[in-house]
Enzyme design. Structure first.
Site, PDB file in Angstrom:
ATOM      1  N   GLY A  67       0.653   1.938  -7.562  1.00  0.00           N
ATOM      2  CA  GLY A  67      -0.240   2.115  -8.713  1.00  0.00           C
ATOM      3  C   GLY A  67      -0.052   3.467  -9.364  1.00  0.00           C
TER       4      GLY A  67
ATOM      5  N   ASP B 256       0.816  -1.226   0.000  1.00  0.00           N
ATOM      6  CA  ASP B 256       0.000   0.000   0.000  1.00  0.00           C
ATOM      7  C   ASP B 256       0.845   1.270   0.000  1.00  0.00           C
ATOM      8  OD1 ASP B 256      -2.311  -1.670   0.255  1.00  0.00           O
ATOM      9  OD2 ASP B 256      -1.745  -1.929   2.345  1.00  0.00           O
ATOM     10  N   GLU B 257       1.997   1.234  -0.635  1.00  0.00           N
ATOM     11  CA  GLU B 257       2.877   2.409  -0.648  1.00  0.00           C
ATOM     12  C   GLU B 257       2.491   3.408  -1.725  1.00  0.00           C
ATOM     13  OE1 GLU B 257       4.130  -0.725  -0.948  1.00  0.00           O
ATOM     14  OE2 GLU B 257       5.377  -1.102   0.813  1.00  0.00           O
TER      15      GLU B 257
ATOM     16  N   ASN C  88      -5.824  -9.989  -4.160  1.00  0.00           N
ATOM     17  CA  ASN C  88      -5.508  -9.432  -2.830  1.00  0.00           C
ATOM     18  C   ASN C  88      -4.933  -8.026  -2.929  1.00  0.00           C
ATOM     19  OD1 ASN C  88      -3.208 -10.462  -4.052  1.00  0.00           O
ATOM     20  ND2 ASN C  88      -2.292 -11.229  -2.180  1.00  0.00           N
ATOM     21  N   ALA C  89      -4.437  -7.643  -4.093  1.00  0.00           N
ATOM     22  CA  ALA C  89      -3.823  -6.317  -4.248  1.00  0.00           C
ATOM     23  C   ALA C  89      -4.912  -5.255  -4.435  1.00  0.00           C
ATOM     24  CB  ALA C  89      -2.909  -6.308  -5.464  1.00  0.00           C
ATOM     25  N   GLY C  90      -4.586  -4.028  -4.141  1.00  0.00           N
ATOM     26  CA  GLY C  90      -5.515  -2.928  -4.387  1.00  0.00           C
ATOM     27  C   GLY C  90      -4.704  -1.713  -4.800  1.00  0.00           C
ATOM     28  N   HIS C  91      -4.706  -1.410  -6.090  1.00  0.00           N
ATOM     29  CA  HIS C  91      -3.903  -0.294  -6.598  1.00  0.00           C
ATOM     30  C   HIS C  91      -4.827   0.832  -7.046  1.00  0.00           C
ATOM     31  CE1 HIS C  91      -0.356  -3.205  -7.590  1.00  0.00           C
ATOM     32  NE2 HIS C  91      -0.598  -3.082  -6.307  1.00  0.00           N
ATOM     33  N   THR C  92      -4.717   1.965  -6.373  1.00  0.00           N
ATOM     34  CA  THR C  92      -5.623   3.067  -6.676  1.00  0.00           C
ATOM     35  C   THR C  92      -4.956   4.045  -7.629  1.00  0.00           C
ATOM     36  OG1 THR C  92      -6.402   2.847  -4.418  1.00  0.00           O
ATOM     37  CG2 THR C  92      -7.070   4.845  -5.593  1.00  0.00           C
TER      38      THR C  92
HETATM   39  P1  IMP Z   1      -2.990 -13.126   1.369  1.00  0.00           P
HETATM   40  O1  IMP Z   1      -2.146 -12.489   0.347  1.00  0.00           O
HETATM   41  O2  IMP Z   1      -4.450 -12.994   1.099  1.00  0.00           O
HETATM   42  O3  IMP Z   1      -2.600 -14.533   1.685  1.00  0.00           O
HETATM   43  O4  IMP Z   1      -2.789 -12.295   2.719  1.00  0.00           O
HETATM   44  C1  IMP Z   1      -1.708 -12.457   3.589  1.00  0.00           C
HETATM   45  C2  IMP Z   1      -1.301 -11.149   4.205  1.00  0.00           C
HETATM   46  O5  IMP Z   1      -0.583 -10.437   3.210  1.00  0.00           O
HETATM   47  C3  IMP Z   1      -2.433 -10.173   4.612  1.00  0.00           C
HETATM   48  O6  IMP Z   1      -2.918 -10.297   5.895  1.00  0.00           O
HETATM   49  C4  IMP Z   1      -1.710  -8.865   4.519  1.00  0.00           C
HETATM   50  O7  IMP Z   1      -0.922  -8.667   5.659  1.00  0.00           O
HETATM   51  C5  IMP Z   1      -0.778  -9.072   3.378  1.00  0.00           C
HETATM   52  N1  IMP Z   1      -1.264  -8.492   2.111  1.00  0.00           N
HETATM   53  C6  IMP Z   1      -1.695  -9.139   1.009  1.00  0.00           C
HETATM   54  N2  IMP Z   1      -1.970  -8.277   0.033  1.00  0.00           N
HETATM   55  C7  IMP Z   1      -1.718  -7.059   0.508  1.00  0.00           C
HETATM   56  C8  IMP Z   1      -1.783  -5.742  -0.049  1.00  0.00           C
HETATM   57  O8  IMP Z   1      -2.119  -5.524  -1.220  1.00  0.00           O
HETATM   58  N3  IMP Z   1      -1.430  -4.733   0.798  1.00  0.00           N
HETATM   59  C9  IMP Z   1      -1.011  -4.928   2.068  1.00  0.00           C
HETATM   60  N4  IMP Z   1      -0.927  -6.122   2.599  1.00  0.00           N
HETATM   61  C10 IMP Z   1      -1.276  -7.185   1.849  1.00  0.00           C
END
Ligand code: IMP
Length: 482
Positions: A52, A48-49, A79-83
Site C-alpha cells: 500500500g 502484508d509486505e 480480505n486485503a488490508g493496505h495501510t
Molecule cells: P481468504 O483469502 O479469505 O480465502 O484467506 C485464505 C488465506 O489467505 C488466509 O488464511 C491467509 O493466509 C491468506 N490471506 C488472505 N488475504 C491476506 C492478506 O491480505 N495478507 C496475508 N494473508 C492473506
C-alpha cells in the site's frame, strides 16, 4: 556449490556489491518495447509486505509530472488490508486501492475483484471522513466485478463449522470466486440492473438451500462486516434492503472500466497496478491449500483487463518483500518459522498484527528457495524491500538458502504438505543497527552490512533493487528512481 552460496561468497568474501550502490542506469520507466510509465507492485511472499505505501509513493511521484494516474487493482477483495500513512492520517484500505487519497488519481476496482458492497460503502465513508468529506481520487468500480456478499461469508462459516478451520479470513472470498467457476456469479452490473431484486432473491435462496444442506440456517449465521460487530445474515427481505441502500450510492461510481482502460493504456497516462495478497498465497503457486482464491500474480492483470494489458509490457514489474524476515497469517506452518524470542521482538517492533483480522502474525526467516521460485515464475524484475529498519546489532540475520529432505537438497514446491517435511538450511549474515536508518534517504548513507545484504538478496532473486523503506510514512524510503 549452490547458487545462493556462490552469491554469498561474491558479496561477503569478495565485496562485490553488484552495482546496487548506484542509481539504476537507464530509466526503467521508458524502455523500448515496454509501455512507458507503467509499474506493477506485487506481494513477493505471503502478504502484508507494505504494498500500500509503496503504491502510494509511486502514485505520488507520477502526479508530480502528470495530471492523471490510473491506479488499477485486479484481485482479491475485503480480505486485503493496505495501510497508508499521510501526514497524521493513517488509513487502512481493504477493497479500495491505495491511490484513493490523491487528487488526480483514477482508482479502478477491476473485473478480477470480488466486492462486498456494504463494506465498500463503509470504506468510502471512511475515506471521505479522512479527507474532509470528499473522496480525493476519482473512484471507478468496474461493472464486471463480482459481488461477494454476506451469503458467501455465511457459507464460509458453515464450511468451517462442518470441516474445522479452513484458513479463510471469513470475508467470503473463495466462495465468491467459486460462483464464477460455477457460472452463476452476481456482478456489480446485476446489482445495478432493474431486475436486481429478483437476482438477489434467487441468489439468497440458492445459498440458503446449500447451507441448509450442511445443516445450518443461513439467516442465523453471524458474519463479519467492516467496523461492525458480527451479526446474522438475516432474512431475505433484510438482505435485499441493505443492498438496495448500498446500490443507491455505489451506482455513482460504477462504470464499464474496459473503455477507460483501453483509452488510457493507449495514451501516455501513467499506470500503477497494485496487486493484493501475494504470490505465495496464489492457489497455483503458493502454499496450497492455505492460499487465497484470486490470481495473485501479474497474470491476473491480463484477465482482469480482458487482455488489454499484457503484463510483459509493464515497464517495472516489481515485487515487495520485508527485508529481513517474512510474516504469515493463517493456518499454514512454514518450515522457516522463528520460534524464539526474536519473533516476539519483531512482532512488537514492526506491529505484526493482521490489518484485516487483528491476528498476531507468524514471523519467518527469509526463505530464498521459496521467494526465488515465486519471483522466477512470477517474472519479476525489480525488488522493493520494506522494513529495512528491523535489524538488531546483537542478532545476525538468518536466511534460508536450501531445503533438505532425507539428507538431500530439494527445491520449493507449491504444496504445504511437502513443505512441512523439509528441513531448512540457514546462513547467518551480519546485521546493522536498524534504529540508525531513521531518516536515511541516500544509498551512500546506509551501513556496509546493509549494502551487502541488499546486494546478496537482490542478486539471489535475480532482480534490480528499486526501493528500500525504513519507516511507514511517505518518503521514509530510498528510491532508486529519484
Ligand atoms: P481468504 O483469502 O479469505 O480465502 O484467506 C485464505 C488465506 O489467505 C488466509 O488464511 C491467509 O493466509 C491468506 N490471506 C488472505 N488475504 C491476506 C492478506 O491480505 N495478507 C496475508 N494473508 C492473506
Amino acid at each position: 556449490m549452490s547458487k545462493f552460496r556462490k552469491i554469498y561468497e561474491a558479496v561477503y568474501k569478495s565485496n562485490n556489491l553488484f552495482g546496487i550502490n548506484k542509481t539504476i542506469a537507464s530509466n526503467p520507466l521508458s524502455q523500448a518495447s515496454k509501455r512507458a510509465n507503467s509499474v506493477a507492485i506485487v506481494g513477493g511472499v505471503l502478504g502484508d509486505e507494505g504494498k500500500g505505501r509503496v503504491t502510494d509513493e509511486f502514485t505520488y511521484e507520477f502526479l508530480r509530472n502528470h495530471k492523471q494516474v490510473i491506479h488499477y487493482r485486479d484481485n482479491g477483495g475485503a480480505n486485503a488490508g493496505h495501510t497508508i500513512e499521510i501526514k497524521n492520517t493513517k488509513i487502512v484500505l481493504h477493497q479500495i486501492g491505495s491511490g484513493i487519497m490523491q487528487k488526480g488519481c483514477t482508482v479502478i476496482l477491476g473485473k478480477g475483484m470480488v466486492l462486498h458492497p456494504i463494506d465498500l460503502l463503509k470504506e468510502i465513508q471512511l475515506v471521505k471522513k479522512a479527507a474532509n468529506g470528499k473522496v480525493p481520487a476519482n473512484l471507478v468500480i468496474d461493472e464486471m466485478a463480482t459481488l461477494s456478499l454476506d451469503t458467501h461469508r455465511a457459507y464460509e462459516t458453515a464450511l468451517k463449522m462442518r470441516l474445522g478451520d479452513t484458513g479463510s479470513t471469513g470475508r467470503g472470498i473463495a466462495t465468491a470466486y467459486a460462483d464464477l467457476l460455477y457460472r452463476h456469479p452476481l456482478r456489480m452490473k446485476d446489482l445495478l440492473s432493474r431486475g436486481y431484486r429478483q437476482s438477489l432473491s434467487d441468489h439468497y435462496q440458492r445459498y440458503a438451500d446449500t447451507i441448509k444442506g450442511l445443516g445450518y440456517d443461513m439467516s442465523k449465521i453471524a458474519v463479519t462486516r467492516l467496523k461492525e460487530d458480527d451479526q446474522p445474515v438475516g432474512n431475505e427481505k433484510d438482505f435485499i434492503e441493505i443492498l438496495t441502500e448500498a446500490r443507491k450510492i455505489l451506482k455513482i461510481y460504477t462504470k464499464p472500466a474496459y473503455e477507460i482502460i483501453q483509452k488510457e493504456w493507449n495514451s501516455t497516462t501513467p499506470f500503477v497496478f497494485e496487486k493484493a495478497q501475494a504470490m505465495g498465497l496464489d492457489a497455483k503457486w503458493g502454499t496450497y491449500p492455505d492460499v487465497t482464491a484470486s490470481d495473485c500474480t501479474l497474470e491476473g492483470i491480463k484477465s482482469s483487463t480482458e487482455g488489454i494489458v499484457q503484463p510483459e509490457r509493464i515497464a517495472i514489474k516489481s515485487a515487495v518483500i520485508k527485508a529481513t524476515y517474512t510474516s504469515s497469517v493463517g493456518k499454514r506452518r512454514m518450515p522457516t518459522e522463528i520460534k524464539n524470542k526474536l519473533a516476539t521482538r519483531i512482532r512488537k517492533d514492526a506491529n505484526e498484527y493482521g490489518a484485516t483480522t487483528g491476528r498476531p502474525r507468524d514471523i519467518l526467516y527469509i526463505d530464498l528457495p521459496m521467494i526465488s521460485f515465486l519471483f522466477e515464475n512470477g517474472k519479476i524484475d525489480y525488488l522493493v524491500m520494506t522494513h529495512m529498519d528491523i535489524s538488531y546489532p546483537d542478532t545476525p540475520i538468518r536466511v534460508c538458502i536450501d531445503y533438505k529432505l532425507k539428507g538431500k537438497s530439494v527445491p520449493y514446491r507449491p504444496d504445504l504438505n511437502y513443505l512441512e517435511q523439509v528441513e531448512p538450511v540457514y546462513f547467518d549474515l551480519p546485521s546493522w543497527d536498524g534504529a540508525s536508518l531513521q531518516g536515511v534517504s541516500k544509498i551512500s548513507d546506509l551501513p556496509q552490512e546493509a549494502l551487502k545484504y541488499i546486494a546478496f538478496i537482490s542478486k539471489a532473486l535475480n532482480t534490480q533493487i528499486l526501493m528500500i523503506t525504513n519507516g511507514p510514512k511517505r518518503h521514509q524510503s530510498i528510491n532508486w528512481l529519484k
